[in-house]
Design a protein around this motif. Structure first.
Motif, PDB file in Angstrom:
ATOM      1  N   PHE A 125       0.823  -1.202   0.000  1.00  0.00           N
ATOM      2  CA  PHE A 125       0.000   0.000   0.000  1.00  0.00           C
ATOM      3  C   PHE A 125       0.865   1.262   0.000  1.00  0.00           C
ATOM      4  CE2 PHE A 125      -1.834   3.337   2.800  1.00  0.00           C
ATOM      5  CZ  PHE A 125      -2.771   3.834   1.910  1.00  0.00           C
ATOM      6  N   GLU A 126       1.882   1.287   0.847  1.00  0.00           N
ATOM      7  CA  GLU A 126       2.741   2.464   0.930  1.00  0.00           C
ATOM      8  C   GLU A 126       3.504   2.698  -0.368  1.00  0.00           C
ATOM      9  OE1 GLU A 126       5.055   1.670   4.400  1.00  0.00           O
ATOM     10  OE2 GLU A 126       3.514   2.425   5.776  1.00  0.00           O
ATOM     11  N   SER A 127       3.891   1.599  -1.024  1.00  0.00           N
ATOM     12  CA  SER A 127       4.577   1.729  -2.312  1.00  0.00           C
ATOM     13  C   SER A 127       3.645   2.325  -3.362  1.00  0.00           C
ATOM     14  CB  SER A 127       5.078   0.358  -2.778  1.00  0.00           C
ATOM     15  OG  SER A 127       5.649   0.432  -4.074  1.00  0.00           O
ATOM     16  N   LEU A 128       2.399   1.830  -3.392  1.00  0.00           N
ATOM     17  CA  LEU A 128       1.420   2.361  -4.339  1.00  0.00           C
ATOM     18  C   LEU A 128       1.084   3.814  -4.021  1.00  0.00           C
ATOM     19  CD1 LEU A 128      -1.055  -0.629  -4.795  1.00  0.00           C
ATOM     20  CD2 LEU A 128       0.577   0.255  -6.466  1.00  0.00           C
ATOM     21  N   ARG A 129       1.017   4.155  -2.755  1.00  0.00           N
ATOM     22  CA  ARG A 129       0.687   5.527  -2.374  1.00  0.00           C
ATOM     23  C   ARG A 129       1.763   6.499  -2.841  1.00  0.00           C
ATOM     24  NH1 ARG A 129      -0.459   6.630   3.854  1.00  0.00           N
ATOM     25  NH2 ARG A 129       1.736   5.966   3.959  1.00  0.00           N
ATOM     26  N   THR A 130       3.016   6.057  -2.774  1.00  0.00           N
ATOM     27  CA  THR A 130       4.110   6.900  -3.253  1.00  0.00           C
ATOM     28  C   THR A 130       3.992   7.126  -4.750  1.00  0.00           C
ATOM     29  OG1 THR A 130       5.587   6.091  -1.519  1.00  0.00           O
ATOM     30  CG2 THR A 130       6.613   7.091  -3.455  1.00  0.00           C
ATOM     31  N   ARG A 131       3.670   6.065  -5.481  1.00  0.00           N
ATOM     32  CA  ARG A 131       3.522   6.186  -6.923  1.00  0.00           C
ATOM     33  C   ARG A 131       2.271   6.979  -7.294  1.00  0.00           C
ATOM     34  NH1 ARG A 131       3.682   0.199  -8.949  1.00  0.00           N
ATOM     35  NH2 ARG A 131       3.391   1.247 -10.972  1.00  0.00           N
ATOM     36  N   ALA A 132       1.220   6.841  -6.463  1.00  0.00           N
ATOM     37  CA  ALA A 132      -0.027   7.551  -6.742  1.00  0.00           C
ATOM     38  C   ALA A 132       0.153   9.050  -6.613  1.00  0.00           C
ATOM     39  CB  ALA A 132      -1.127   7.079  -5.799  1.00  0.00           C
ATOM     40  N   SER A 133       1.065   9.467  -5.731  1.00  0.00           N
ATOM     41  CA  SER A 133       1.302  10.900  -5.559  1.00  0.00           C
ATOM     42  C   SER A 133       1.865  11.531  -6.822  1.00  0.00           C
ATOM     43  CB  SER A 133       2.274  11.137  -4.393  1.00  0.00           C
ATOM     44  OG  SER A 133       3.541  10.542  -4.671  1.00  0.00           O
ATOM     45  N   GLY A 134       2.471  10.695  -7.670  1.00  0.00           N
ATOM     46  CA  GLY A 134       3.012  11.182  -8.945  1.00  0.00           C
ATOM     47  C   GLY A 134       2.059  10.942 -10.090  1.00  0.00           C
ATOM     48  N   GLY A 135       0.843  10.490  -9.775  1.00  0.00           N
ATOM     49  CA  GLY A 135      -0.160  10.274 -10.810  1.00  0.00           C
ATOM     50  C   GLY A 135       0.024   8.986 -11.579  1.00  0.00           C
ATOM     51  N   GLN A 136       0.830   8.052 -11.068  1.00  0.00           N
ATOM     52  CA  GLN A 136       1.094   6.810 -11.785  1.00  0.00           C
ATOM     53  C   GLN A 136       0.088   5.708 -11.458  1.00  0.00           C
ATOM     54  OE1 GLN A 136       5.154   5.634 -11.035  1.00  0.00           O
ATOM     55  NE2 GLN A 136       5.936   7.706 -11.251  1.00  0.00           N
TER      56      GLN A 136
END
Length: 207
Positions: A125-136
């Motif tokens: 989840f934390e990995s996805l959240r980091t990527r989500a912050s960049g719109g990925q």
């Protein structure tokens, strides 16, 4: 006498078949050991779990180094061992106390596995959240990952609560067993007091 000896050999052989390849799982016991030895082993095993029973937040803390597949294998191995020991107990090869300690080990292994899964889901989840912050990553994918993490957390908490309940049930059963042993002249006052103390500590930890 010879017939009795052959019957004993056949009984032990049947027990070995039930155990399968799990001979190393069987407790090493000396002929003539008193019943209180089993009780001592049982008390010691429960005593090892006491700190966890009182500090569930420590048990449920994420362990990054704990491998999920290794924890799963340990849990499944514990389940298989418990099943074998239950069969051996029914066949009269093992004592009830030995099966109880095996059941406790299975419950511990389950907690470790669920905690490992929760830690893995959190990392994902934390990995996805980091990527989500960049719109990925789309928002729905992030929400699904968070939901999976929360579900895993709940499973770990339930496993821990189940472990604590099991410890209480077994401690109560052991106290009753120690009382009956003492009344029959086969136990000791010291072990009865230890059983009482252990139950009180577990009851206090549960509140």
């Amino acid at each position: 006498m010879r017939v009795h000896s052959w019957f004993l050999i056949l009984t032990l052989a049947a027990g070995a078949c039930l155990a399968g390849a799990a001979d190393n799982d069987l407790p090493k016991r000396r002929e003539g050991d008193a019943a209180e030895i089993d009780e001592k082993l049982f008390l010691n095993d429960l005593g090892d779990a006491l700190p966890r029973a009182g500090r569930s937040e420590d048990l449920l803390a994420p362990e990054p180094a704990l491998d999920v597949e290794a924890a799963r294998s340990d849990f499944e191995r514990a389940q298989r061992k418990e099943l074998r020991w239950q069969k051996l107990a029914k066949a009269g090869v093992l004592a009830v106390v030995e099966v109880e300690t095996c059941t406790l080990q299975t419950a511990r292994a389950r907690v470790k596995f669920e905690v490992a899964q929760a830690a893995q889901k959190q990392r994902e989840f934390e990995s996805l959240r980091t990527r989500a912050s960049g719109g990925q990553i789309p928002a729905d994918a992030l929400a699904a990952a968070e939901a999976a993490w929360k579900t895993a957390q709940a499973a770990a908490a339930e496993a821990n609560e189940s472990l604590q309940r099991l410890q209480l049930v077994q401690a109560e059963a052991n106290l009753d067993r120690q009382r009956r042993l003492l009344a029959a002249g086969a136990g000791s006052r010291n072990q009865l007091e230890r059983a009482k103390s252990l139950l009180l500590q577990l009851q206090a930890a549960a509140h």
